[in-house]
Design an enzyme around this catalytic site. Structure first.
Site, PDB file in Angstrom:
ATOM      1  N   LYS A 166       0.841  -1.200   0.000  1.00 35.99           N
ATOM      2  CA  LYS A 166       0.000   0.000   0.000  1.00 35.99           C
ATOM      3  C   LYS A 166       0.878   1.252   0.000  1.00 35.99           C
ATOM      4  O   LYS A 166       0.682   2.159  -0.782  1.00 35.99           O
ATOM      5  CB  LYS A 166      -0.913  -0.024   1.229  1.00 35.99           C
ATOM      6  CG  LYS A 166      -1.831   1.152   1.324  1.00 35.99           C
ATOM      7  CD  LYS A 166      -2.793   0.987   2.485  1.00 35.99           C
ATOM      8  CE  LYS A 166      -3.543   2.303   2.684  1.00 35.99           C
ATOM      9  NZ  LYS A 166      -4.451   2.255   3.824  1.00 35.99           N
ATOM     10  N   GLU A 222      10.745  -4.727   4.149  1.00 38.45           N
ATOM     11  CA  GLU A 222      10.813  -6.104   3.643  1.00 38.45           C
ATOM     12  C   GLU A 222      10.508  -6.161   2.149  1.00 38.45           C
ATOM     13  O   GLU A 222      11.200  -6.809   1.369  1.00 38.45           O
ATOM     14  CB  GLU A 222       9.798  -6.993   4.377  1.00 38.45           C
ATOM     15  CG  GLU A 222      10.087  -7.236   5.840  1.00 38.45           C
ATOM     16  CD  GLU A 222       9.454  -6.196   6.758  1.00 38.45           C
ATOM     17  OE1 GLU A 222       9.164  -5.067   6.294  1.00 38.45           O
ATOM     18  OE2 GLU A 222       9.264  -6.514   7.944  1.00 38.45           O
ATOM     19  N   GLY A 225      -4.669  -2.098   5.004  1.00 37.80           N
ATOM     20  CA  GLY A 225      -3.890  -3.240   4.510  1.00 37.80           C
ATOM     21  C   GLY A 225      -4.545  -4.573   4.807  1.00 37.80           C
ATOM     22  O   GLY A 225      -4.646  -5.445   3.941  1.00 37.80           O
ATOM     23  N   ARG A 226      -5.045  -4.755   6.034  1.00 37.43           N
ATOM     24  CA  ARG A 226      -5.604  -6.061   6.411  1.00 37.43           C
ATOM     25  C   ARG A 226      -6.990  -6.307   5.822  1.00 37.43           C
ATOM     26  O   ARG A 226      -7.554  -7.374   5.979  1.00 37.43           O
ATOM     27  CB  ARG A 226      -5.625  -6.201   7.937  1.00 37.43           C
ATOM     28  CG  ARG A 226      -6.250  -5.052   8.685  1.00 37.43           C
ATOM     29  CD  ARG A 226      -5.860  -5.099  10.155  1.00 37.43           C
ATOM     30  NE  ARG A 226      -6.290  -3.937  10.908  1.00 37.43           N
ATOM     31  CZ  ARG A 226      -5.608  -2.805  11.030  1.00 37.43           C
ATOM     32  NH1 ARG A 226      -4.444  -2.676  10.413  1.00 37.43           N
ATOM     33  NH2 ARG A 226      -6.061  -1.802  11.741  1.00 37.43           N
ATOM     34  N   GLU A 286      -4.346  -6.884  14.842  1.00 35.63           N
ATOM     35  CA  GLU A 286      -3.847  -5.568  14.429  1.00 35.63           C
ATOM     36  C   GLU A 286      -4.981  -4.534  14.517  1.00 35.63           C
ATOM     37  O   GLU A 286      -4.751  -3.357  14.788  1.00 35.63           O
ATOM     38  CB  GLU A 286      -3.261  -5.611  13.009  1.00 35.63           C
ATOM     39  CG  GLU A 286      -2.352  -4.423  12.710  1.00 35.63           C
ATOM     40  CD  GLU A 286      -1.658  -4.495  11.359  1.00 35.63           C
ATOM     41  OE1 GLU A 286      -2.355  -4.508  10.327  1.00 35.63           O
ATOM     42  OE2 GLU A 286      -0.415  -4.537  11.323  1.00 35.63           O
ATOM     43  N   HIS A 317      -3.528 -33.665  17.239  1.00 38.45           N
ATOM     44  CA  HIS A 317      -2.381 -34.448  17.705  1.00 38.45           C
ATOM     45  C   HIS A 317      -1.316 -33.557  18.331  1.00 38.45           C
ATOM     46  O   HIS A 317      -0.174 -33.963  18.478  1.00 38.45           O
ATOM     47  CB  HIS A 317      -1.831 -35.271  16.537  1.00 38.45           C
ATOM     48  CG  HIS A 317      -2.876 -36.206  16.001  1.00 38.45           C
ATOM     49  ND1 HIS A 317      -3.093 -37.459  16.532  1.00 38.45           N
ATOM     50  CD2 HIS A 317      -3.823 -36.023  15.053  1.00 38.45           C
ATOM     51  CE1 HIS A 317      -4.109 -38.026  15.897  1.00 38.45           C
ATOM     52  NE2 HIS A 317      -4.579 -37.172  15.002  1.00 38.45           N
ATOM     53  N   LYS A 339       9.657  -0.872  14.284  1.00 41.62           N
ATOM     54  CA  LYS A 339      10.204  -0.645  12.938  1.00 41.62           C
ATOM     55  C   LYS A 339      11.270   0.430  12.980  1.00 41.62           C
ATOM     56  O   LYS A 339      12.339   0.282  12.387  1.00 41.62           O
ATOM     57  CB  LYS A 339       9.091  -0.162  11.998  1.00 41.62           C
ATOM     58  CG  LYS A 339       8.220  -1.221  11.402  1.00 41.62           C
ATOM     59  CD  LYS A 339       7.399  -0.574  10.283  1.00 41.62           C
ATOM     60  CE  LYS A 339       6.122  -1.332  10.033  1.00 41.62           C
ATOM     61  NZ  LYS A 339       5.222  -0.656   9.122  1.00 41.62           N
TER      62      LYS A 339
HETATM   63  O1  F6P Z   1       3.511  -2.996   9.688  1.00 42.75           O
HETATM   64  C1  F6P Z   1       2.136  -3.167   9.601  1.00 42.75           C
HETATM   65  C2  F6P Z   1       1.613  -2.867   8.226  1.00 42.75           C
HETATM   66  O2  F6P Z   1       1.528  -1.506   8.043  1.00 42.75           O
HETATM   67  C3  F6P Z   1       0.282  -3.541   8.005  1.00 42.75           C
HETATM   68  O3  F6P Z   1      -0.774  -2.833   8.509  1.00 42.75           O
HETATM   69  C4  F6P Z   1       0.274  -3.690   6.523  1.00 42.75           C
HETATM   70  O4  F6P Z   1      -0.668  -4.634   6.103  1.00 42.75           O
HETATM   71  C5  F6P Z   1       1.703  -4.129   6.290  1.00 42.75           C
HETATM   72  O5  F6P Z   1       2.457  -3.383   7.212  1.00 42.75           O
HETATM   73  C6  F6P Z   1       2.219  -3.913   4.886  1.00 42.75           C
HETATM   74  O6  F6P Z   1       2.125  -2.574   4.502  1.00 42.75           O
HETATM   75  P1  F6P Z   1       2.292  -2.146   2.998  1.00 42.75           P
HETATM   76  O7  F6P Z   1       1.193  -2.779   2.214  1.00 42.75           O
HETATM   77  O8  F6P Z   1       2.205  -0.651   2.993  1.00 42.75           O
HETATM   78  O9  F6P Z   1       3.640  -2.635   2.519  1.00 42.75           O
END
Ligand code: F6P
Length: 545
Positions: free
Chosen positions: A208, A214, A269-270, A355, A386, A515
């Protein structure tokens, strides 16, 4: 209720005493007796959008349910649900509307027509790309077909699409394989690259914000892998798509505007798998399958929007959550799907619930004197039977469970296995309720040939207390439509709980501190000088060798 000093009391709308009394009684009631009570099961059966919720096996009697429903009415939570559909700025700390439901709406509210047009245009562009890749019209740099699609993203830009793609495995097209890379640990991408070929791989960079460490790191590594694998720089664009609300950042990554689909500030995002973040879902199952997923969610939206409190499936799940968390001090909740392909559902629901509602101040910023989201966890049945089911049957933790069950099998070859799977799910829920008494345990030992003395000694270890609460959520099959409805159900449950707790379910400031510290620590791993706390310093020292 657990109260913290000088903290905002639970927004009980005048029902605190009544609910506390009900809970004190139901805590020690027999679920078996509650569920056998006249008319109780009927009040606990709700069907919508292909799903039936049976919530009759809970530590929640009919009287208490009536009180909870009266509390819900007094809270105004159902009036507030309209805010989800008409674009009000529900996410007030970020000054954003919350409109993920618009992504699956067919006829929008008049005020949302323009936003809806953008959604439609995006779906059309998504469809064109999916079609071009599936027909071989869009190729890799050598003119060969795209055979592998790798979604690079994390959090909401990974968990939803990953879960749905796995869940819909029987609906996969055979011409492309879809993979997911989330972790900054290079092992995640490397595992996928080992089995892929640069000429036939298409990366979809989903973020987003396009500022997520990452995702940017993995996208750069993917780019380098393509270059090292012989893709000329000017042809890299044949191997990269992106989805983001930050179009400039996509351009900075060298991904041309034609290859970038937008998302919007009003999609969290979620909650974003319904947007172009779900591109990889459409690549896996085709655009028709993706639209069926949206339609299933829209059907659950319609139910949530119209059903009165007593028959409203998301609200009923949320009221149970409030009941267990705030009146029975439960701090955990399990979701156990009896379906191999729902293996990622618990992880998806963790982000959705934890979240959204893992908050300790209310919408005004005042500290809370009551608990909010429980720890949500789970795994697929029968595997969990199990391992952790031991604790569910004989442990000391109050853990309400949602069992997700399917009654039919599409593939004749799987019918026998699916019957066994279902039998396991039904029997786990039943065993959790009924348990096994000392007398039954002793008798079964005697029947197995144990002496009277040994049976006496061993029987207490075989006793299963029972009276453990659970819901069953039952559909006939896992299809794009029933999956969409299931996910929308949990989204709306999350919304209701957030409103009842009076928190902002749509921001996530809690993830930011770690972060930002990460950047300082990263610098300290390569440069001496900066000091942190002793435990952090110690690991940093060790990493320097
Ligand atoms: O670190 C949390 C977060 O902001 C989530 O809410 C989101 O889904 C995820 O990181 C990834 O964010 P982006 O889509 O901006 O890379």
């Amino acid at each position: 209720m657990t109260a913290h000093s000088r903290a905002t009391p639970f927004p009980d709308h005048g029902f605190l005493d009544a609910l506390t009394r009900c809970a004190a009684r139901d805590r020690y009631a027999s679920i078996n007796e509650i569920s056998a009570h006249d008319g109780h099961r009927e009040r606990c059966l709700i069907s919508a959008a292909g799903w039936t919720l049976d919530s009759s096996r809970n530590l929640l009697s009919s009287d208490s349910l009536e009180t909870l429903l009266a509390y819900a009415e007094a809270s105004g939570v159902l009036e507030e649900r309209e805010a989800l559909f008409d674009g009000r700025s529900l996410n007030h700390t970020e000054n954003r509307a919350v409109l993920h439901t618009l992504l699956r709406t067919v006829v929008p509210e008049p005020a949302l027509v323009e936003d809806h047009q953008h959604v439609d245009q995006t779906l059309s562009r998504m469809a064109q790309w999916v079609e071009r890749v599936h027909t071989g019209d869009h190729t890799g740099h050598t003119g060969g077909r795209i055979t592998d699609i790798i979604n690079i993203g994390i959090g909401g830009s990974d968990l939803g699409p990953r879960m749905v793609v796995e869940a819909l495995t029987p609906f996969h097209r055979t011409d492309v394989r879809v993979h997911f890379c989330a972790n900054i640990d290079p092992a995640d991408l490397d595992r996928l690259l080992r089995a892929a070929s640069p000429a036939s791989t298409l990366f979809v960079v989903c973020s987003k914000t396009l500022s997520t460490e990452e995702t940017l790191f993995n996208a750069q590594r993917a780019r380098q892998w393509l270059l090292d694998g012989g893709v000329p720089e000017r042809k890299l664009q044949q191997h990269f798509l992106a989805v983001s609300s930050n179009l400039e950042a996509a351009a900075a990554l060298g991904i041309p505007a034609d290859n970038v689909l937008p998302m919007w500030d009003w999609v969290g995002g979620r909650f974003s798998l319904w947007s172009a973040i779900g591109w990889s879902i459409a690549f896996a199952v085709g655009m028709a399958g993706f639209r069926e997923l949206l339609a299933g969610a829209a059907e659950m939206d319609g139910h949530f929007r119209r059903a009165p409190a007593a028959e409203n499936m998301p609200l009923r799940l949320s009221l149970q959550e409030i009941w267990y968390v705030n009146f029975m001090q439960a701090q955990v909740q399990a979701v156990i799907p009896y379906h191999q392909h729902l293996m990622h559902l618990p992880a998806f629901l963790q982000q959705l619930s934890m979240e959204s509602n893992g908050k300790c101040v209310n919408h005004l910023g005042d500290p809370l004197g009551y608990a909010t989201a429980p720890v949500l966890w789970g795994d697929i049945g029968t595997n969990g039977q199990h391992s952790f089911h031991q604790l569910l049957h004989q442990g000391t933790v109050l853990c309400p469970i949602d069992f997700v069950l399917f009654t039919a099998s599409d593939q004749p070859a799987q019918a026998e296995g699916k019957r066994r799977l279902l039998a396991n799910g039904i029997s786990q829920a039943r065993a959790l309720m009924l348990g096994r008494s000392y007398a039954e345990s002793r008798q079964s030992l005697r029947a197995r040939g144990f002496s009277a003395e040994d049976s006496d000694a061993l029987a207490p270890h075989l006793v299963i207390p029972g009276n453990r609460p659970c819901n069953t959520l039952v559909a006939d099959r896992l299809t794009p439509a029933t999956l969409g409805a299931l996910l929308a159900l949990y989204e709306h449950k999350t919304f209701c709980s957030g409103r009842l707790w009076q928190i902002n379910s749509f921001d996530q400031y809690g993830v930011e501190l770690g972060k930002s510290m990460g950047a300082e620590i990263y610098a300290a791993l390569s440069e001496e000088g900066q000091e942190f706390d002793p435990a952090s310093n110690d690991v940093i020292e060790r990493s320097r060798g």
